[in-house]
Design a protein around this motif. Sequence first.
Motif, short mmCIF file in Angstrom:
data_model
loop_
_atom_site.label_atom_id
_atom_site.label_comp_id
_atom_site.label_asym_id
_atom_site.label_seq_id
_atom_site.Cartn_x
_atom_site.Cartn_y
_atom_site.Cartn_z
N ASP A 8 -11.09 43.76 -38.19
CA ASP A 8 -9.86 44.35 -37.64
C ASP A 8 -10.18 45.21 -36.42
N THR A 11 -10.91 42.95 -33.51
CA THR A 11 -9.65 42.36 -33.05
C THR A 11 -8.87 43.33 -32.18
N VAL A 15 -7.88 42.82 -28.17
CA VAL A 15 -6.50 42.82 -27.65
C VAL A 15 -6.32 43.90 -26.58
N ARG A 61 -11.63 32.13 -37.86
CA ARG A 61 -11.20 33.52 -37.72
C ARG A 61 -11.02 33.88 -36.24
N ARG A 64 -7.55 32.87 -35.15
CA ARG A 64 -6.51 33.84 -35.50
C ARG A 64 -6.48 34.99 -34.49
N VAL A 65 -7.64 35.46 -34.09
CA VAL A 65 -7.71 36.57 -33.14
C VAL A 65 -7.21 36.14 -31.77
N TRP A 67 -4.98 33.81 -31.08
CA TRP A 67 -3.52 33.73 -31.14
C TRP A 67 -2.88 35.12 -31.22
N THR A 68 -3.53 36.04 -31.92
CA THR A 68 -3.03 37.42 -31.95
C THR A 68 -2.98 38.00 -30.55
N GLY A 69 -4.06 37.85 -29.81
CA GLY A 69 -4.09 38.34 -28.44
C GLY A 69 -3.04 37.66 -27.57
N LEU A 72 0.48 39.06 -28.46
CA LEU A 72 0.63 40.46 -28.04
C LEU A 72 0.65 40.59 -26.52
#
Length: 223
Positions: A8, A11, A15, A61, A64-65, A67-69, A72
Amino acid sequence: MRAYRYLDFITALFVVVLIVSNIASTKVVLLGPFTFDGGTILFPLAYIFGDVLTEVYGYKRSRRVIWTGFFLLILATLTFGIVNALPTPPDQQSTAQAFSAILGLVPRIVLASLVAYWVGEFVNSYVLAKLKIATQGRWLWTRTLGSTLIAQGLDTGLFLLIAFYGVWDNALLWTVFVSNYVFKVGVEALFTPLTYAVVGFLKRAEREDYYDRDTNFNPFAVR
């Protein structure tokens, strides 16, 4: 999926680097012989974080990070756009003009940033994961530099072509591309000892050293 102590935190750093780099990219800067957008100073760290994520935690994993970035970054862009479009009191016009000049990103630059980031990060993670299998986990530097050489070329080239082709003359485009690419790859190489240290620490702390032997590399896979 396993719970990890530091995933976390990495991540969040990833970002923050991504969003701050995109804000800083609104200014073109000179640094010695290099001419590039200001975001280039910080953005190579996003690829270093990407290397660490894939090397330690694996492609799934990292996906996922990434796509999170991505989402956001869209959220930040939409927020800046909405704020920029809202009316401003008469006594705050100078502040509004300054905000618009820095954060009133034009759609073409936003599109370029999103496409370049998405392609570059997924290619970087994919190449590193495949090289880890090919080298049987040895010679980390070959993976970090090899993936960066390919991904940063795509990232930089796509961003400049989508954002500035037809706006800047071709000579300037080429100059900025070479400067950006050499600088980004140089930062990756310079930070290799630190990457080794961070990867080694995380593998011990997390008790993880993932090999993507049976991974589905489809970037749109959700399971």
